[in-house]
Write an enzyme that holds these catalytic residues in place. Structure first.
Site, PDB file in Angstrom:
ATOM      1  N   GLU A  80       0.822  -1.224   0.000  1.00 50.83           N
ATOM      2  CA  GLU A  80       0.000   0.000   0.000  1.00 50.83           C
ATOM      3  C   GLU A  80       0.851   1.267   0.000  1.00 50.83           C
ATOM      4  O   GLU A  80       2.082   1.215   0.175  1.00 50.83           O
ATOM      5  CB  GLU A  80      -0.939   0.003   1.217  1.00 50.83           C
ATOM      6  CG  GLU A  80      -0.206  -0.009   2.551  1.00 50.83           C
ATOM      7  CD  GLU A  80      -0.935   0.732   3.661  1.00 50.83           C
ATOM      8  OE1 GLU A  80      -1.367   1.894   3.449  1.00 50.83           O
ATOM      9  OE2 GLU A  80      -1.046   0.160   4.760  1.00 50.83           O
ATOM     10  N   LYS A 105      -2.914  -1.622  15.903  1.00 53.03           N
ATOM     11  CA  LYS A 105      -2.341  -0.804  16.982  1.00 53.03           C
ATOM     12  C   LYS A 105      -3.373  -0.575  18.059  1.00 53.03           C
ATOM     13  O   LYS A 105      -4.553  -0.461  17.761  1.00 53.03           O
ATOM     14  CB  LYS A 105      -1.992   0.565  16.431  1.00 53.03           C
ATOM     15  CG  LYS A 105      -0.772   0.597  15.616  1.00 53.03           C
ATOM     16  CD  LYS A 105      -0.295   2.033  15.557  1.00 53.03           C
ATOM     17  CE  LYS A 105       0.972   2.096  14.766  1.00 53.03           C
ATOM     18  NZ  LYS A 105       0.719   1.861  13.337  1.00 53.03           N
TER      19      LYS A 105
END
Ligand code: PSU
Ligand code: MN
Length: 303
Positions: free
Chosen positions: A25, A160
């Site tokens: 990406e 995260k």
């Protein structure tokens, strides 16, 4: 091939010859890391893929074209321009295409390009998910809906803890997205291998992952898959240090009213600053680790 998709010559050749290809990406380049580490990491990822037998297809929108495979100049441009490049998720694609503009693609948008190009495997750092406080903000990343509908397997280092990991797993369960743990039963928490949450299934080899992807394809119903790969212990951050930085970054985002697509890049940049760049070093290593695994899975899937 779709008229809006442009393959680089190397990616086109690899796909035509049936060689392994993995998608990468570009939001991570423009919005996820500072310059010049972002460009260095993107180029290292490409080298790592090739060293492990897969052709890398770094994806982005350039001049309105959905590109799979970029030149070094294009990667350098995305890294230098940084947040001036539009962060492009699913909803941004039609406008950027019509206006012939550029976009750094998120996990969701990269999955769309990969699927259009015929690429089945995609390596990144972390995915978007359900944000903390989503019960009032409704901030849930479009990455999760994409995993539910687009047939690309995404290899990441978990999510995260800027996110609500428990709610993210619940959402993926509701949407029917398989969540696998590579050599672990525990969902990795990006900077650390441990989150305290469990994945659905532990898988122990690239061949086993490839077999599950193959089965999903043979079943021919929509949807992708999430493979979570823990950061190697030697690169992990001490849990208290990273949690303190994340707590501080979340507090500042709240005080400054940061919302919507700006929140993830804001938190990533603040966590990096607050840890004096230590989190960046971990981030780079975990991405490379994911590229290695994705390449091996792509090689297995081609057998
Ligand atoms: N998490 C990271 N690094 C990143 C991102 C997420 O650790 O660079 C990026 C990815 O491109 C992901 C996007 O798809 O942020 C999610 O943004 P949002 O939450 O706005 O959907
Ligand atoms: Mn969001």
């Amino acid at each position: 091939m779709n008229m809006h998709v442009k393959l680089s010559p190397k990616v086109a050749a690899a796909l035509a010859e049936g060689r392994p290809v993995i998608a990468l990406e570009s939001t991570i380049i423009s919005h996820g890391m500072p310059y010049p580490q972002n460009v260095e990491t993107a180029l290292k990822c490409e080298a790592e893929a090739r060293a492990n037998g897969a052709e890398p297809a770094t994806c982005a929108i350039i001049g309105g074209q959905l590109c799979a495979g970029l030149t070094e100049e294009e990667i350098d441009y995305l890294g230098r321009e940084g947040t001036k490049v539009t962060k492009a998720s699913r909803r941004d694609i039609p406008t950027l295409v019509a206006r012939k503009q550029d976009g750094a693609t998120t996990v969701a948008a990269t999955m769309i390009i990969a699927a259009l190009a015929g690429i089945k495997i995609f390596a990144t750092g972390g995915i978007g998910g359900v944000h903390r406080g989503a019960e009032t903000t409704m901030d849930i990343s479009a990455d999760l809906e994409e995993l539910a509908q687009t047939p690309v397997a995404v290899i990441c280092a978990g999510a995260k803890s800027i996110l609500d990991l428990g709610l993210t797993l619940e959402y993926l369960e509701t949407k029917g997205v398989p969540v696998l743990g590579y050599q672990t039963k525990e969902l990795p928490a990006f900077y650390t291998p441990h989150s305290g949450f469990s994945v659905d299934y532990q898988v122990d080899s690239p061949a086993e992952i490839a077999a599950i992807i193959r089965a999903q394809r043979e079943l021919a119903y929509p949807g992708g898959m999430l493979i979570t790969n823990p950061i190697p212990e030697q690169y992990a951050m001490p849990a208290d240090q990273i949690n303190a930085a994340i707590g501080q970054a979340l507090k500042e985002a709240d005080e400054q009213g940061v919302k919507g697509k700006a929140i993830t890049p804001f938190l990533l940049a603040r966590v990096c600053e607050l840890t004096g760049g230590e989190s960046l070093a971990s981030n780079i290593q975990l991405v490379l680790n994911n590229v290695r695994l994705a390449s091996k899975v792509a090689v297995e899937l081609n057998k």
